[in-house]
Design a protein around this motif. Structure first.
Motif, PDB file in Angstrom:
ATOM      1  N   TYR A 488       0.846  -1.194   0.000  1.00 33.68           N
ATOM      2  CA  TYR A 488       0.000   0.000   0.000  1.00 33.68           C
ATOM      3  C   TYR A 488       0.880   1.242   0.000  1.00 33.68           C
ATOM      4  O   TYR A 488       1.864   1.326   0.758  1.00 33.68           O
ATOM      5  CB  TYR A 488      -0.886   0.062   1.250  1.00 33.68           C
ATOM      6  N   VAL A 489       0.492   2.211  -0.830  1.00 35.28           N
ATOM      7  CA  VAL A 489       1.152   3.520  -0.846  1.00 35.28           C
ATOM      8  C   VAL A 489       0.113   4.571  -0.469  1.00 35.28           C
ATOM      9  O   VAL A 489      -0.963   4.629  -1.066  1.00 35.28           O
ATOM     10  CB  VAL A 489       1.743   3.838  -2.227  1.00 35.28           C
ATOM     11  N   ILE A 490       0.445   5.385   0.526  1.00 30.00           N
ATOM     12  CA  ILE A 490      -0.461   6.434   0.984  1.00 30.00           C
ATOM     13  C   ILE A 490       0.213   7.787   0.756  1.00 30.00           C
ATOM     14  O   ILE A 490       1.342   8.003   1.207  1.00 30.00           O
ATOM     15  CB  ILE A 490      -0.791   6.291   2.492  1.00 30.00           C
ATOM     16  N   TYR A 491      -0.470   8.676   0.046  1.00 28.73           N
ATOM     17  CA  TYR A 491       0.032  10.046  -0.152  1.00 28.73           C
ATOM     18  C   TYR A 491      -0.567  10.943   0.924  1.00 28.73           C
ATOM     19  O   TYR A 491      -1.785  10.985   1.103  1.00 28.73           O
ATOM     20  CB  TYR A 491      -0.375  10.572  -1.527  1.00 28.73           C
ATOM     21  N   TRP A 492       0.280  11.671   1.622  1.00 28.04           N
ATOM     22  CA  TRP A 492      -0.158  12.598   2.669  1.00 28.04           C
ATOM     23  C   TRP A 492       0.236  14.025   2.298  1.00 28.04           C
ATOM     24  O   TRP A 492       1.381  14.273   1.903  1.00 28.04           O
ATOM     25  CB  TRP A 492       0.519  12.279   4.009  1.00 28.04           C
ATOM     26  N   GLU A 493      -0.710  14.947   2.481  1.00 31.29           N
ATOM     27  CA  GLU A 493      -0.362  16.371   2.510  1.00 31.29           C
ATOM     28  C   GLU A 493      -0.531  16.829   3.949  1.00 31.29           C
ATOM     29  O   GLU A 493      -1.596  16.628   4.538  1.00 31.29           O
ATOM     30  CB  GLU A 493      -1.262  17.186   1.580  1.00 31.29           C
ATOM     31  N   LEU A 494       0.528  17.410   4.512  1.00 32.83           N
ATOM     32  CA  LEU A 494       0.539  17.764   5.932  1.00 32.83           C
ATOM     33  C   LEU A 494       0.398  19.274   6.133  1.00 32.83           C
ATOM     34  O   LEU A 494       0.883  20.064   5.320  1.00 32.83           O
ATOM     35  CB  LEU A 494       1.845  17.293   6.596  1.00 32.83           C
ATOM     36  N   GLU A 537       3.872   2.214   2.720  1.00 32.20           N
ATOM     37  CA  GLU A 537       4.687   3.380   2.381  1.00 32.20           C
ATOM     38  C   GLU A 537       3.853   4.652   2.458  1.00 32.20           C
ATOM     39  O   GLU A 537       2.719   4.689   1.977  1.00 32.20           O
ATOM     40  CB  GLU A 537       5.239   3.214   0.960  1.00 32.20           C
ATOM     41  N   ILE A 538       4.396   5.688   3.079  1.00 29.97           N
ATOM     42  CA  ILE A 538       3.786   7.023   3.064  1.00 29.97           C
ATOM     43  C   ILE A 538       4.676   7.943   2.243  1.00 29.97           C
ATOM     44  O   ILE A 538       5.883   8.038   2.479  1.00 29.97           O
ATOM     45  CB  ILE A 538       3.611   7.592   4.484  1.00 29.97           C
ATOM     46  N   ARG A 539       4.076   8.616   1.280  1.00 32.20           N
ATOM     47  CA  ARG A 539       4.782   9.626   0.489  1.00 32.20           C
ATOM     48  C   ARG A 539       4.186  10.984   0.844  1.00 32.20           C
ATOM     49  O   ARG A 539       3.020  11.247   0.561  1.00 32.20           O
ATOM     50  CB  ARG A 539       4.633   9.354  -1.006  1.00 32.20           C
ATOM     51  N   VAL A 540       4.987  11.839   1.462  1.00 30.39           N
ATOM     52  CA  VAL A 540       4.540  13.186   1.820  1.00 30.39           C
ATOM     53  C   VAL A 540       4.711  14.086   0.608  1.00 30.39           C
ATOM     54  O   VAL A 540       5.784  14.127  -0.001  1.00 30.39           O
ATOM     55  CB  VAL A 540       5.335  13.731   3.020  1.00 30.39           C
ATOM     56  N   VAL A 541       3.627  14.805   0.249  1.00 39.77           N
ATOM     57  CA  VAL A 541       3.672  15.672  -0.925  1.00 39.77           C
ATOM     58  C   VAL A 541       3.660  17.143  -0.511  1.00 39.77           C
ATOM     59  O   VAL A 541       3.295  17.488   0.611  1.00 39.77           O
ATOM     60  CB  VAL A 541       2.493  15.379  -1.878  1.00 39.77           C
ATOM     61  N   LYS A 542       4.034  18.001  -1.440  1.00 45.66           N
ATOM     62  CA  LYS A 542       4.075  19.445  -1.189  1.00 45.66           C
ATOM     63  C   LYS A 542       2.685  19.978  -0.876  1.00 45.66           C
ATOM     64  O   LYS A 542       1.676  19.470  -1.360  1.00 45.66           O
ATOM     65  CB  LYS A 542       4.618  20.176  -2.429  1.00 45.66           C
ATOM     66  N   ASN A 543       2.649  21.054  -0.095  1.00 48.66           N
ATOM     67  CA  ASN A 543       1.380  21.730   0.162  1.00 48.66           C
ATOM     68  C   ASN A 543       0.797  22.262  -1.146  1.00 48.66           C
ATOM     69  O   ASN A 543       1.522  22.816  -1.979  1.00 48.66           O
ATOM     70  CB  ASN A 543       1.562  22.869   1.151  1.00 48.66           C
ATOM     71  N   GLY A 544      -0.493  22.096  -1.321  1.00 51.19           N
ATOM     72  CA  GLY A 544      -1.157  22.526  -2.540  1.00 51.19           C
ATOM     73  C   GLY A 544      -1.286  21.446  -3.586  1.00 51.19           C
ATOM     74  O   GLY A 544      -1.942  21.641  -4.613  1.00 51.19           O
ATOM     75  N   THR A 545      -0.686  20.268  -3.336  1.00 48.67           N
ATOM     76  CA  THR A 545      -0.731  19.188  -4.330  1.00 48.67           C
ATOM     77  C   THR A 545      -2.160  18.739  -4.603  1.00 48.67           C
ATOM     78  O   THR A 545      -2.554  18.533  -5.753  1.00 48.67           O
ATOM     79  CB  THR A 545       0.114  17.991  -3.856  1.00 48.67           C
ATOM     80  N   PHE A 546      -2.956  18.597  -3.534  1.00 53.09           N
ATOM     81  CA  PHE A 546      -4.306  18.081  -3.735  1.00 53.09           C
ATOM     82  C   PHE A 546      -5.220  19.128  -4.375  1.00 53.09           C
ATOM     83  O   PHE A 546      -6.212  18.786  -5.005  1.00 53.09           O
ATOM     84  CB  PHE A 546      -4.884  17.553  -2.423  1.00 53.09           C
ATOM     85  N   LEU A 577       1.356  13.149 -11.392  1.00 51.70           N
ATOM     86  CA  LEU A 577       1.255  14.440 -10.708  1.00 51.70           C
ATOM     87  C   LEU A 577       1.641  14.297  -9.238  1.00 51.70           C
ATOM     88  O   LEU A 577       2.445  15.076  -8.713  1.00 51.70           O
ATOM     89  CB  LEU A 577      -0.170  14.984 -10.837  1.00 51.70           C
ATOM     90  N   LEU A 578       1.066  13.296  -8.569  1.00 51.68           N
ATOM     91  CA  LEU A 578       1.367  13.089  -7.148  1.00 51.68           C
ATOM     92  C   LEU A 578       2.849  12.809  -6.936  1.00 51.68           C
ATOM     93  O   LEU A 578       3.488  13.400  -6.052  1.00 51.68           O
ATOM     94  CB  LEU A 578       0.522  11.930  -6.609  1.00 51.68           C
ATOM     95  N   ASP A 579       3.408  11.903  -7.737  1.00 47.68           N
ATOM     96  CA  ASP A 579       4.810  11.523  -7.539  1.00 47.68           C
ATOM     97  C   ASP A 579       5.767  12.671  -7.828  1.00 47.68           C
ATOM     98  O   ASP A 579       6.857  12.749  -7.242  1.00 47.68           O
ATOM     99  CB  ASP A 579       5.164  10.310  -8.409  1.00 47.68           C
ATOM    100  N   SER A 580       5.364  13.590  -8.699  1.00 47.17           N
ATOM    101  CA  SER A 580       6.231  14.732  -8.994  1.00 47.17           C
ATOM    102  C   SER A 580       6.261  15.738  -7.847  1.00 47.17           C
ATOM    103  O   SER A 580       7.099  16.644  -7.835  1.00 47.17           O
ATOM    104  CB  SER A 580       5.767  15.427 -10.280  1.00 47.17           C
ATOM    105  N   ARG A 581       5.344  15.605  -6.901  1.00 50.05           N
ATOM    106  CA  ARG A 581       5.255  16.542  -5.778  1.00 50.05           C
ATOM    107  C   ARG A 581       5.745  15.937  -4.464  1.00 50.05           C
ATOM    108  O   ARG A 581       5.620  16.555  -3.417  1.00 50.05           O
ATOM    109  CB  ARG A 581       3.808  17.020  -5.594  1.00 50.05           C
ATOM    110  N   VAL A 582       6.275  14.725  -4.494  1.00 48.13           N
ATOM    111  CA  VAL A 582       6.712  14.040  -3.271  1.00 48.13           C
ATOM    112  C   VAL A 582       7.947  14.730  -2.691  1.00 48.13           C
ATOM    113  O   VAL A 582       8.915  15.005  -3.414  1.00 48.13           O
ATOM    114  CB  VAL A 582       7.009  12.548  -3.548  1.00 48.13           C
ATOM    115  N   VAL A 583       7.924  15.020  -1.394  1.00 48.81           N
ATOM    116  CA  VAL A 583       9.071  15.653  -0.729  1.00 48.81           C
ATOM    117  C   VAL A 583       9.796  14.684   0.202  1.00 48.81           C
ATOM    118  O   VAL A 583      10.963  14.896   0.531  1.00 48.81           O
ATOM    119  CB  VAL A 583       8.634  16.909   0.062  1.00 48.81           C
ATOM    120  N   SER A 584       9.128  13.616   0.646  1.00 46.18           N
ATOM    121  CA  SER A 584       9.814  12.613   1.464  1.00 46.18           C
ATOM    122  C   SER A 584       9.050  11.300   1.400  1.00 46.18           C
ATOM    123  O   SER A 584       7.837  11.286   1.168  1.00 46.18           O
ATOM    124  CB  SER A 584       9.945  13.068   2.924  1.00 46.18           C
TER     125      SER A 584
END
Length: 600
Positions: A488-494, A537-546, A577-584
């Protein structure tokens, strides 16, 4: 009739004389649910008796429940899609309804990658308007003085499309906002918006949002409630203010309008009636919006706001912490339960805590049946034949059911896909908590994770972020089966409120494990014993991605009103789009707890 001459009901005495009749209607409907349901079904079957669909099942004009239940099957969208396509292609014979199809309502759900088309008839607008007319009389019981100000609601339409036959296809809210029911609605001091019709009816989402926000800022002291359809829509409006406050303040200061606003109707309305030079207000907006701290921004700008009017049930529950941050914990009213297929009912205690929201179905809106649903049942133990459907009057407290509807527009025994739980009763009418959509989001092997399970796992993992004053403001997921084993891959915007104290890599790794600990035993067995599932896996994305994700969906034809962040994605452009915004990137550092259960 004097207000105090009205007999008090369980709802309470009406706040004003005009509210007495709607509240009495609710009482009448909820006291007599079974006779009303029986009459509703009889009316639907009688008027549609000559339709092709009902003739297929040889009802021969019968309008009683037993004949209906014994002869007409329970169906999904896929079952009736060929008939719907015939209508879309121009077949004018009465297939589902004796009344002509007036338009198609597009569902926010998808079928094989396409939005569902729901045929509707003109009189359904009257039925929807009836339910809308009940909302404010109920709200007035709980919040006094709503006639002394306005509502700042961010409401939008989408430019409709047409089917090959020429019938319009559009979201249900666009249909309502563009109808005469909405455009020529009578003045009601309890239901005045800051947004003029011209701003709501503009199909350009930027111009519509900008002009509605501008009106809301100009009338900031008159605003008593702030809302949107979904919580995500209100947060999008806050984000819009963050990005555009300078231009908005300039317009307010000078009394001129941003050149990006080109819609003639908006320009005429704002420049002639609303926008006047107000440098003092412009300075105030600049002062509030220029800083980094946006906590309580809603009550800072709109200080008289009494509540937020947004849906925060189901998948929208994850927005509650962010709404609390921006509003200082204002109450959140979830007023109504509706879908493209049918409007169902309303929340008779709209100011309750979001976790306690229950909806009371109005038995005159359609004919409703309920398929018992066992949330604990394993797929293998479920019956091959679905159990007999129950009527609205036969439901039990605490039990879960899948909703099945029969509508005046001709849907018969249609599975909406909503799972509801009975939480109580108003008079004899059951009240329902929306549990989830009946779907599976993620699956790698034999595991099946649904939306509510994923939401709970996110909430449990978020607990680790609290000491860092950080929250998950948005998320989505996908099952990555390219790796061996899949995972499982989870995208998070924090939302990190203190950049000097942001969560460390170790904390975010432990968030992965906390999520896994929250998932079901089949998942954990796959991780621990079968090795069929890899670490989460958690992929943290940049603010504004969603927000970018929403913009992309809207550019492809999604409705800004009905848009919901997909909780599972697999469309390549979205993934890119999501993967291009991943920061960690973070992985679970250990296997979750799993203990083999003894088989009996």
């Amino acid at each position: 009739m004097a207000v105090d001459s009205v007999t008090p009901s369980p709802l309470g005495p009406p706040a004003c004389e005009k509210d007495a009749k709607p509240l009495q209607f609710i009482e009448d409907m909820t006291r007599n649910i079974d006779p009303v349901q029986e009459k509703t079904l009889s009316e639907i079957l009688s008027r549609n008796s000559e339709t092709e669909y009902l003739k297929r099942f040889q009802l021969n004009g019968a309008t009683d429940r037993d004949s209906f239940k014994s002869k007409v099957p329970v169906v999904t969208y896929e079952d009736i899609q060929p008939d719907i396509q015939r209508i879309a292609n121009g077949d004018r014979t009465p297939i589902f309804s004796s009344h002509p199809v007036s338009e198609f309502l597009t569902s926010s759900g998808t079928s094989a990658g396409e939005r569902k088309l729901m045929p509707t008839i003109h009189e359904e607008l009257d039925r929807r308007q009836l339910l809308y007319s009940l909302l404010m009389p109920v709200m007035n019981l709980y919040v006094p003085g709503l006639d002394k100000g306005k509502g700042l609601y961010f409401l939008f339409i989408k430019a409709e499309t047409k089917t090959p036959s020429g019938l319009v296809a559009r979201p249900v809210l666009t249909s309502y906002y563009k109808s005469e029911h909405f455009k020529t609605r009578p003045y009601d001091p309890y239901n005045v918006y800051t947004s003029p019709n011209e701003t709501i009816l503009c199909p350009d989402s930027f111009q519509s949002m900008y002009s509605q926000m501008l009106c809301g800022l100009v009338m900031r002291h008159e605003v008593l409630r702030v809302g949107a359809v979904f919580a995500s829509g209100l947060l999008r409006a806050i984000r819009f203010l963050q990005l555009n406050w300078r231009e908005l303040a300039h317009d307010i200061s000078t009394g001129t309008l941003n050149p990006k606003i080109t819609d003639p109707a908006i320009k005429e309305k704002l420049l002639s009636d609303i926008l006047k030079p107000d440098p003092e207000l412009a300075d105030f907006i600049a002062s509030e919006c220029s800083g980094e701290n946006w906590e309580r921004i809603i009550t800072r700008i709109w200080p008289n706001t009494k509540f937020l009017d947004v849906i925060v049930t189901g998948a929208m529950a994850q927005y509650i912490p962010t709404l609390d941050y921006y509003s200082g914990g204002l109450p959140k009213a979830c007023t109504m339960y509706a879908s493209s297929e049918c409007y169902f009912g309303l929340n008779l205690k709209p100011m309750c805590d979001p976790s306690d929201v229950s909806y009371t179905i109005m038995p005159n809106m359609g004919y409703f049946e309920f398929m018992p649903h066992d949330p604990e049942a394993q797929p293998s133990s479920r019956q091959s034949q679905p159990p007999r459907l129950l009527d609205l009057a036969d439901l039990e407290l605490g039990k879960e059911y899948e909703l099945i509807i029969t509508t005046y527009a001709g849907l018969c025994r249609y599975r909406v896909g909503d799972i509801l739980q009975v939480t109580g009763f108003h008079n004899s009418a059951p009240q329902f908590r929306f549990v989830r959509r009946k779907n599976v989001l993620l699956s790698i092997d034999s595991d099946k994770t649904d939306e509510s399970e994923l939401q709970k796992a996110i909430e449990n993992a978020s607990v680790l972020l609290r000491e860092f004053n950080t929250t998950v403001v948005e998320y989505t997921s996908f099952a990555d089966t390219k790796t061996i084993p899949g995972h499982y891959v989870i995208y998070w915007e924090l939302l990190v409120k203190d950049s000097a104290n942001s969560p460390s890599e170790d904390v975010l790794n432990r968030c992965c494990l906390a999520m896994e600990e929250s998932l079901n035993t089949v998942y954990r067995q796959g991780r621990v014993a079968d090795n069929s599932i890899g670490p989460l896996e958690i992929r943290v994305v940049k603010n504004g991605t969603f927000e970018e994700l929403m913009d992309y969906a809207i550019s492809r034809g999604a409705s800004i009103n009905q848009y919901k962040v997909p909780r599972c994605v697999n469309f390549t452009p979205i993934m890119e789009l999501l993967d291009s915004r991943v920061v960690s990137v973070h992985f679970s550092p250990a296997a979750p707890y799993w203990n083999p259960e003894r088989r009996r």
